[in-house]
Scaffold this motif. Structure first.
Motif, PDB file in Angstrom:
ATOM      1  N   GLU A 220       0.825  -1.209   0.000  1.00 42.22           N
ATOM      2  CA  GLU A 220       0.000   0.000   0.000  1.00 42.22           C
ATOM      3  C   GLU A 220       0.860   1.260   0.000  1.00 42.22           C
ATOM      4  O   GLU A 220       0.521   2.260  -0.639  1.00 42.22           O
ATOM      5  CB  GLU A 220      -0.918  -0.010   1.236  1.00 42.22           C
ATOM      6  CG  GLU A 220      -1.851   1.182   1.363  1.00 42.22           C
ATOM      7  CD  GLU A 220      -2.940   1.231   0.290  1.00 42.22           C
ATOM      8  OE1 GLU A 220      -3.572   2.299   0.149  1.00 42.22           O
ATOM      9  OE2 GLU A 220      -3.155   0.211  -0.404  1.00 42.22           O
ATOM     10  N   GLN A 221       2.000   1.199   0.670  1.00 41.26           N
ATOM     11  CA  GLN A 221       2.872   2.365   0.771  1.00 41.26           C
ATOM     12  C   GLN A 221       3.733   2.568  -0.475  1.00 41.26           C
ATOM     13  O   GLN A 221       4.100   3.702  -0.806  1.00 41.26           O
ATOM     14  CB  GLN A 221       3.782   2.220   1.998  1.00 41.26           C
ATOM     15  CG  GLN A 221       3.042   2.310   3.322  1.00 41.26           C
ATOM     16  CD  GLN A 221       3.931   1.963   4.506  1.00 41.26           C
ATOM     17  OE1 GLN A 221       5.043   1.460   4.340  1.00 41.26           O
ATOM     18  NE2 GLN A 221       3.448   2.226   5.711  1.00 41.26           N
ATOM     19  N   ARG A 222       4.043   1.483  -1.206  1.00 47.71           N
ATOM     20  CA  ARG A 222       5.053   1.582  -2.258  1.00 47.71           C
ATOM     21  C   ARG A 222       4.576   1.262  -3.673  1.00 47.71           C
ATOM     22  O   ARG A 222       5.312   1.503  -4.629  1.00 47.71           O
ATOM     23  CB  ARG A 222       6.237   0.654  -1.935  1.00 47.71           C
ATOM     24  CG  ARG A 222       6.875   0.959  -0.590  1.00 47.71           C
ATOM     25  CD  ARG A 222       8.229   0.314  -0.514  1.00 47.71           C
ATOM     26  NE  ARG A 222       8.867   0.515   0.781  1.00 47.71           N
ATOM     27  CZ  ARG A 222      10.147   0.389   0.992  1.00 47.71           C
ATOM     28  NH1 ARG A 222      10.949   0.064  -0.009  1.00 47.71           N
ATOM     29  NH2 ARG A 222      10.660   0.571   2.195  1.00 47.71           N
ATOM     30  N   TYR A 223       3.398   0.710  -3.794  1.00 46.94           N
ATOM     31  CA  TYR A 223       2.942   0.275  -5.122  1.00 46.94           C
ATOM     32  C   TYR A 223       1.790   1.162  -5.576  1.00 46.94           C
ATOM     33  O   TYR A 223       0.822   1.370  -4.838  1.00 46.94           O
ATOM     34  CB  TYR A 223       2.489  -1.185  -5.071  1.00 46.94           C
ATOM     35  CG  TYR A 223       1.986  -1.727  -6.389  1.00 46.94           C
ATOM     36  CD1 TYR A 223       2.852  -1.978  -7.444  1.00 46.94           C
ATOM     37  CD2 TYR A 223       0.623  -2.015  -6.570  1.00 46.94           C
ATOM     38  CE1 TYR A 223       2.393  -2.488  -8.655  1.00 46.94           C
ATOM     39  CE2 TYR A 223       0.155  -2.532  -7.771  1.00 46.94           C
ATOM     40  CZ  TYR A 223       1.042  -2.766  -8.806  1.00 46.94           C
ATOM     41  OH  TYR A 223       0.590  -3.268  -9.999  1.00 46.94           O
ATOM     42  N   LYS A 224       1.901   1.678  -6.801  1.00 48.87           N
ATOM     43  CA  LYS A 224       0.827   2.502  -7.355  1.00 48.87           C
ATOM     44  C   LYS A 224      -0.071   1.626  -8.219  1.00 48.87           C
ATOM     45  O   LYS A 224       0.302   1.203  -9.311  1.00 48.87           O
ATOM     46  CB  LYS A 224       1.380   3.665  -8.185  1.00 48.87           C
ATOM     47  CG  LYS A 224       0.294   4.645  -8.611  1.00 48.87           C
ATOM     48  CD  LYS A 224       0.862   5.911  -9.209  1.00 48.87           C
ATOM     49  CE  LYS A 224      -0.243   6.904  -9.548  1.00 48.87           C
ATOM     50  NZ  LYS A 224       0.300   8.171 -10.120  1.00 48.87           N
ATOM     51  N   ARG A 225      -1.255   1.365  -7.714  1.00 51.54           N
ATOM     52  CA  ARG A 225      -2.206   0.527  -8.424  1.00 51.54           C
ATOM     53  C   ARG A 225      -2.834   1.289  -9.593  1.00 51.54           C
ATOM     54  O   ARG A 225      -2.838   2.520  -9.590  1.00 51.54           O
ATOM     55  CB  ARG A 225      -3.308   0.056  -7.469  1.00 51.54           C
ATOM     56  CG  ARG A 225      -2.813  -0.845  -6.346  1.00 51.54           C
ATOM     57  CD  ARG A 225      -3.948  -1.208  -5.397  1.00 51.54           C
ATOM     58  NE  ARG A 225      -3.487  -2.055  -4.309  1.00 51.54           N
ATOM     59  CZ  ARG A 225      -3.398  -3.381  -4.362  1.00 51.54           C
ATOM     60  NH1 ARG A 225      -3.767  -4.012  -5.475  1.00 51.54           N
ATOM     61  NH2 ARG A 225      -2.958  -4.074  -3.329  1.00 51.54           N
ATOM     62  N   PRO A 226      -3.400   0.566 -10.563  1.00 50.75           N
ATOM     63  CA  PRO A 226      -4.148   1.235 -11.633  1.00 50.75           C
ATOM     64  C   PRO A 226      -5.272   2.089 -11.037  1.00 50.75           C
ATOM     65  O   PRO A 226      -5.791   1.777  -9.953  1.00 50.75           O
ATOM     66  CB  PRO A 226      -4.706   0.072 -12.456  1.00 50.75           C
ATOM     67  CG  PRO A 226      -3.784  -1.070 -12.172  1.00 50.75           C
ATOM     68  CD  PRO A 226      -3.334  -0.893 -10.758  1.00 50.75           C
ATOM     69  N   LEU A 227      -5.647   3.127 -11.740  1.00 47.48           N
ATOM     70  CA  LEU A 227      -6.621   4.090 -11.230  1.00 47.48           C
ATOM     71  C   LEU A 227      -7.926   3.431 -10.781  1.00 47.48           C
ATOM     72  O   LEU A 227      -8.454   3.750  -9.704  1.00 47.48           O
ATOM     73  CB  LEU A 227      -6.917   5.144 -12.301  1.00 47.48           C
ATOM     74  CG  LEU A 227      -7.951   6.223 -11.920  1.00 47.48           C
ATOM     75  CD1 LEU A 227      -7.485   7.004 -10.704  1.00 47.48           C
ATOM     76  CD2 LEU A 227      -8.201   7.150 -13.109  1.00 47.48           C
ATOM     77  N   GLY A 228      -8.442   2.508 -11.578  1.00 48.09           N
ATOM     78  CA  GLY A 228      -9.701   1.858 -11.231  1.00 48.09           C
ATOM     79  C   GLY A 228      -9.618   1.102  -9.918  1.00 48.09           C
ATOM     80  O   GLY A 228     -10.548   1.131  -9.106  1.00 48.09           O
ATOM     81  N   GLU A 229      -8.493   0.413  -9.704  1.00 47.18           N
ATOM     82  CA  GLU A 229      -8.293  -0.326  -8.453  1.00 47.18           C
ATOM     83  C   GLU A 229      -8.191   0.615  -7.273  1.00 47.18           C
ATOM     84  O   GLU A 229      -8.758   0.376  -6.210  1.00 47.18           O
ATOM     85  CB  GLU A 229      -7.020  -1.177  -8.555  1.00 47.18           C
ATOM     86  CG  GLU A 229      -7.291  -2.638  -8.803  1.00 47.18           C
ATOM     87  CD  GLU A 229      -5.999  -3.440  -8.737  1.00 47.18           C
ATOM     88  OE1 GLU A 229      -5.424  -3.579  -7.644  1.00 47.18           O
ATOM     89  OE2 GLU A 229      -5.571  -3.902  -9.799  1.00 47.18           O
ATOM     90  N   ARG A 230      -7.436   1.689  -7.457  1.00 43.29           N
ATOM     91  CA  ARG A 230      -7.300   2.662  -6.368  1.00 43.29           C
ATOM     92  C   ARG A 230      -8.652   3.237  -5.997  1.00 43.29           C
ATOM     93  O   ARG A 230      -8.975   3.390  -4.809  1.00 43.29           O
ATOM     94  CB  ARG A 230      -6.341   3.789  -6.766  1.00 43.29           C
ATOM     95  CG  ARG A 230      -4.917   3.366  -6.987  1.00 43.29           C
ATOM     96  CD  ARG A 230      -3.935   4.520  -6.805  1.00 43.29           C
ATOM     97  NE  ARG A 230      -4.252   5.677  -7.623  1.00 43.29           N
ATOM     98  CZ  ARG A 230      -3.857   5.850  -8.881  1.00 43.29           C
ATOM     99  NH1 ARG A 230      -3.163   4.902  -9.499  1.00 43.29           N
ATOM    100  NH2 ARG A 230      -4.157   6.956  -9.541  1.00 43.29           N
ATOM    101  N   ALA A 231      -9.456   3.551  -7.015  1.00 41.95           N
ATOM    102  CA  ALA A 231     -10.775   4.133  -6.766  1.00 41.95           C
ATOM    103  C   ALA A 231     -11.677   3.149  -6.017  1.00 41.95           C
ATOM    104  O   ALA A 231     -12.390   3.526  -5.077  1.00 41.95           O
ATOM    105  CB  ALA A 231     -11.419   4.548  -8.082  1.00 41.95           C
ATOM    106  N   LEU A 232     -11.641   1.872  -6.427  1.00 41.85           N
ATOM    107  CA  LEU A 232     -12.473   0.862  -5.772  1.00 41.85           C
ATOM    108  C   LEU A 232     -12.076   0.688  -4.316  1.00 41.85           C
ATOM    109  O   LEU A 232     -12.931   0.685  -3.419  1.00 41.85           O
ATOM    110  CB  LEU A 232     -12.366  -0.470  -6.511  1.00 41.85           C
ATOM    111  CG  LEU A 232     -13.077  -1.666  -5.863  1.00 41.85           C
ATOM    112  CD1 LEU A 232     -14.583  -1.432  -5.816  1.00 41.85           C
ATOM    113  CD2 LEU A 232     -12.768  -2.957  -6.614  1.00 41.85           C
ATOM    114  N   ARG A 233     -10.790   0.555  -4.060  1.00 49.35           N
ATOM    115  CA  ARG A 233     -10.318   0.345  -2.690  1.00 49.35           C
ATOM    116  C   ARG A 233     -10.604   1.572  -1.822  1.00 49.35           C
ATOM    117  O   ARG A 233     -10.960   1.435  -0.645  1.00 49.35           O
ATOM    118  CB  ARG A 233      -8.820  -0.002  -2.713  1.00 49.35           C
ATOM    119  CG  ARG A 233      -8.527  -1.336  -3.405  1.00 49.35           C
ATOM    120  CD  ARG A 233      -7.048  -1.502  -3.703  1.00 49.35           C
ATOM    121  NE  ARG A 233      -6.293  -1.765  -2.503  1.00 49.35           N
ATOM    122  CZ  ARG A 233      -6.067  -2.960  -1.986  1.00 49.35           C
ATOM    123  NH1 ARG A 233      -6.569  -4.036  -2.569  1.00 49.35           N
ATOM    124  NH2 ARG A 233      -5.360  -3.103  -0.885  1.00 49.35           N
TER     125      ARG A 233
END
Length: 443
Positions: free
Chosen positions: A104-117
């Motif tokens: 969570e601190q170091r990995y940038k997820r795709p935008l859709g995943e970030r939005a869902l989480r």
């Protein structure tokens, strides 16, 4: 397992703990036999042993997580069946929680995943927001099949047919014991459960007060933090957990508590781990004290000598929630209590395997979750039960979405057997509203 962390890395308490866990692993592979994702996917990297290798490599090399590592760790249910099976005592739960925080601190997820989480973390732990979201999902449910993203479809399909009205029994207050006073306990009313099914807390309060418990709903207590904790959102999870610690510790200091009663086993596993979560925090002493008296409702009921009931012509299939049987190692108490109350209890084949709910897993990994649900429902229905009982709201929702057999919480059956109303889910044309306006005034 040999590790090669540097002295500098080992100054980090989280790395220290992960190092201890990694070194306990002997590569035996017993965990693969009971890992649901390994059984479904057949990939070594989707087993605890495979994930341990990935986590070790990521942490030792202090590297930015890659998509492959994240994918396999995301697929972990945290069912903890591996911990029950492991002959070496590898504390996988603390290891995978650390890995999730690191990601969570170091990995940038795709935008859709970030939005869902982000959306899940801002809605599910808050009963009012979650209730509104469920009402919206209920309206949008007919459109679920048109959603291109299976995760969005899962969110719409999760919405119950009826959203129960707010139960005022979840408000901060004290319910006096009926008859001889035996215990003073705090009830954790939770978050998602308060929006999805108010019958569970109502039944718990009726049952505990009937057995001589003074039941306190502490002001300031709420979400246990498990949902965000398992997403690696440590700051958010610790904020909500800290509110519980302060609220319950205040009750311990003012009036005393014999137990903190938890009727959602996923929450119970987390609350019992508060001592570890806050071991390096200013709240460490209070957190340890709270963890020390946290109990699943079945543990408390075993202390209260539930009255024996007459045999009923009703077969109950008991589903053992992973967080209860593996996370808390409570395996027999719910079944013993149901049998004592007069019910015929049966268990499904492979009862140690997860139903696929696992907090937000059924929303974020709907395909794997769906396969696990189908298998669990098949094995439960094979026992031809009249009703299915479980001790965790997530499991109840997951299994209930795949069967026409009524699914209720264990305490609802025990409440019924000792003088309470028949569980609403077992009534024809049932609704999910609370049984009484306020249990303080219940007869």
């Amino acid at each position: 397992m040999k590790t090669e962390f540097t002295p500098e890395q080992l100054t980090d308490p989280a790395i220290q703990r992960s190092n201890e866990i990694l070194r306990a692993c002997v590569h035996c592979g017993f965990c693969t036999a009971t890992c649901p994702t390994y059984q479904v996917l057949g990939d070594e990297l989707d087993s605890p042993r495979g994930r341990i290798y990935l986590i070790k490599d990521m942490l030792e090399n202090d590297r930015v997580p890659d998509a492959k590592t994240v994918r396999h760790i995301d697929r972990c249910l945290s069912c903890l069946a591996c911990m029950t099976t492991c002959p070496s005592g590898v504390h996988y739960m603390h290891l995978v929680d650390h890995a999730r925080e690191y990601i969570e601190q170091r990995y940038k997820r795709p935008l859709g995943e970030r939005a869902l989480r982000w959306t899940l973390s801002k809605i599910l732990p808050y009963p009012g927001r979650f209730r509104l979201a469920l009402l919206g999902a209920k309206i949008g449910r007919p459109l679920a099949r048109f959603m291109p993203d299976p995760r969005l479809r899962a969110m719409l399909e999760m919405a119950p047919k009826q959203v129960p009205p707010v139960s005022r029994n979840d408000d901060p207050q004290t319910f006096p014991a009926r008859g001889a006073h035996r215990m003073r306990v705090a009830l954790m009313t939770g978050c998602a459960q308060r929006a999805l099914n108010t019958d569970i807390n109502d039944a718990t309060i009726r049952l505990l007060t009937r057995l001589g418990c003074e039941v306190v709903v502490a002001r300031g207590a709420g979400c246990c933090g498990a949902l965000t904790h398992h997403m690696g959102k440590t700051d958010e999870s610790h904020r909500t957990a800290a509110r519980n610690i302060r609220a319950w510790h205040s009750e311990m200091q003012n009036g005393g508590l014999d137990a903190i009663v938890i009727n959602t086993s996923g929450c119970g596993t987390t609350v019992k781990d508060y001592g570890h979560m806050f071991r390096n925090d200013a709240l460490a002493e209070q957190a340890a004290a709270v963890s020390g008296i946290a109990m699943d409702v079945s543990e408390v009921l075993m202390k209260l000598d539930l009255p024996e009931g007459e045999a009923r012509d009703l077969t109950v299939a008991y589903h053992a929630a992973c967080s209860l049987q593996h996370g808390q190692q409570i395996k027999t108490y719910p079944k013993d209590l149901l049998k004592r109350a007069g019910f015929a209890v049966v268990e499904p084949a492979d009862s140690h395997l997860c139903c696929g709910s696992a907090g937000t897993y059924n929303l974020m990994q709907p395909e794997i979750s769906g396969q696990l649900k189908a298998r669990k429902v098949r094995t439960l229905e094979a026992r031809n039960p009249d009703v299915i009982a479980a001790g965790n709201i997530g499991c109840m929702m997951q299994i209930g979405s795949g069967t026409d057999t009524p699914v209720v919480h264990t305490v609802e059956l025990l409440d019924w057997a000792t003088g309470g109303p028949r569980p609403p889910a077992m009534r024809p044309g049932h609704n999910t509203g609370p049984q009484v306006p306020n249990l303080r005034n219940a007869p």
